[in-house]
Design a protein around this motif. Structure first.
Motif, PDB file in Angstrom:
ATOM      1  N   ASP A  18       0.790  -1.228   0.000  1.00 38.90           N
ATOM      2  CA  ASP A  18       0.000   0.000   0.000  1.00 38.90           C
ATOM      3  C   ASP A  18       0.825   1.281   0.000  1.00 38.90           C
ATOM      4  O   ASP A  18       0.287   2.354  -0.271  1.00 38.90           O
ATOM      5  N   PHE A  19       2.123   1.203   0.323  1.00 40.49           N
ATOM      6  CA  PHE A  19       2.938   2.408   0.473  1.00 40.49           C
ATOM      7  C   PHE A  19       4.307   2.233  -0.169  1.00 40.49           C
ATOM      8  O   PHE A  19       4.847   1.125  -0.213  1.00 40.49           O
ATOM      9  N   SER A 104       2.409   9.018   5.433  1.00 40.90           N
ATOM     10  CA  SER A 104       1.871   8.395   6.638  1.00 40.90           C
ATOM     11  C   SER A 104       2.981   7.672   7.374  1.00 40.90           C
ATOM     12  O   SER A 104       4.013   7.324   6.788  1.00 40.90           O
ATOM     13  N   LEU A 105       2.746   7.406   8.653  1.00 40.43           N
ATOM     14  CA  LEU A 105       3.648   6.580   9.443  1.00 40.43           C
ATOM     15  C   LEU A 105       3.037   5.189   9.549  1.00 40.43           C
ATOM     16  O   LEU A 105       1.915   5.039  10.039  1.00 40.43           O
ATOM     17  N   VAL A 106       3.776   4.189   9.085  1.00 38.70           N
ATOM     18  CA  VAL A 106       3.263   2.828   9.026  1.00 38.70           C
ATOM     19  C   VAL A 106       4.203   1.910   9.798  1.00 38.70           C
ATOM     20  O   VAL A 106       5.412   1.897   9.522  1.00 38.70           O
ATOM     21  N   GLY A 124       5.885   6.422   4.819  1.00 36.32           N
ATOM     22  CA  GLY A 124       5.435   5.928   3.531  1.00 36.32           C
ATOM     23  C   GLY A 124       4.539   6.897   2.795  1.00 36.32           C
ATOM     24  O   GLY A 124       3.798   7.663   3.395  1.00 36.32           O
ATOM     25  N   LYS A 125       4.639   6.859   1.482  1.00 35.12           N
ATOM     26  CA  LYS A 125       3.762   7.647   0.613  1.00 35.12           C
ATOM     27  C   LYS A 125       2.793   6.667  -0.022  1.00 35.12           C
ATOM     28  O   LYS A 125       3.206   5.651  -0.571  1.00 35.12           O
ATOM     29  N   ASP A 131      -0.639   1.938  -9.446  1.00 36.35           N
ATOM     30  CA  ASP A 131       0.703   1.549  -9.007  1.00 36.35           C
ATOM     31  C   ASP A 131       0.695   0.148  -8.433  1.00 36.35           C
ATOM     32  O   ASP A 131       1.611  -0.643  -8.669  1.00 36.35           O
ATOM     33  N   LYS A 132      -0.345  -0.165  -7.660  1.00 35.50           N
ATOM     34  CA  LYS A 132      -0.454  -1.498  -7.062  1.00 35.50           C
ATOM     35  C   LYS A 132      -0.600  -2.563  -8.144  1.00 35.50           C
ATOM     36  O   LYS A 132       0.029  -3.618  -8.086  1.00 35.50           O
ATOM     37  N   ARG A 133      -1.431  -2.260  -9.161  1.00 31.16           N
ATOM     38  CA  ARG A 133      -1.612  -3.223 -10.250  1.00 31.16           C
ATOM     39  C   ARG A 133      -0.308  -3.433 -11.010  1.00 31.16           C
ATOM     40  O   ARG A 133       0.035  -4.550 -11.393  1.00 31.16           O
TER      41      ARG A 133
END
Length: 154
Positions: A18-19, A104-106, A124-125, A131-133
């Motif tokens: 996700d990031f 975000s902080l992950v 993470g951005k 992008d995931k695909r």
């Protein structure tokens, strides 16, 4: 021992999906008595957890540490908010970075290092759906190539 090394207890596999992880920080975590026993038993779920800076301190939300089975009335709440221990310079940097849109902080993984529970958090951005695909297509193509090489006898 380098950052991110130790006896790994839990890992957030969905974070890299996700990031885009741009930077990582090793943080201590403030725990109650029965929580460390559950962590050592490996009863941790990081799936929906995230970190947030609040009033100059970093807190970890939605980290699920199961209740300790041998605990009594002093057992902990499984998804309570937990404080992360970082240096002031690191927190100041995180405040600046997370105020940018899309960052975000992950939490990436939790491990025990020198008898102390640590959390590796990443800056993470967020990835877009396309992008995931694209990442999934790239992964599948690499698997197909590796399988073809293995079956050809080389």
């Amino acid at each position: 021992m380098p950052k991110g090394q130790g006896k790994q207890v839990a890992q957030n596999r969905k974070a890299s999906h996700d990031f885009y992880i741009e930077d990582t920080f090793e943080a201590g975590i403030v725990l109650k008595g029965t929580e460390i026993k559950s962590i050592r038993a490996g009863r941790v779920n990081m799936k929906d957890s995230f970190a947030r800076v609040n009033k100059g301190e970093v807190f970890l939300h939605n980290l699920h540490i199961s209740a300790y089975e041998q605990g009594n009335q002093f057992n902990h709440e499984p998804t309570r908010m937990r404080k992360l221990l970082l240096h002031r310079k690191q927190i100041d940097r995180l405040i600046g970075e997370t105020q940018q849109e899309g960052y975000s902080l992950v939490p990436l993984k939790m491990y025990i290092k020198n008898g102390v529970a640590k959390v590796l958090i990443g800056l993470g951005k967020g990835k877009k759906k396309y992008d995931k695909r694209e990442d999934l297509k790239r992964k599948q193509a690499k698997r197909d190539i590796d399988r073809a090489i293995k079956n050809s006898g080389y």
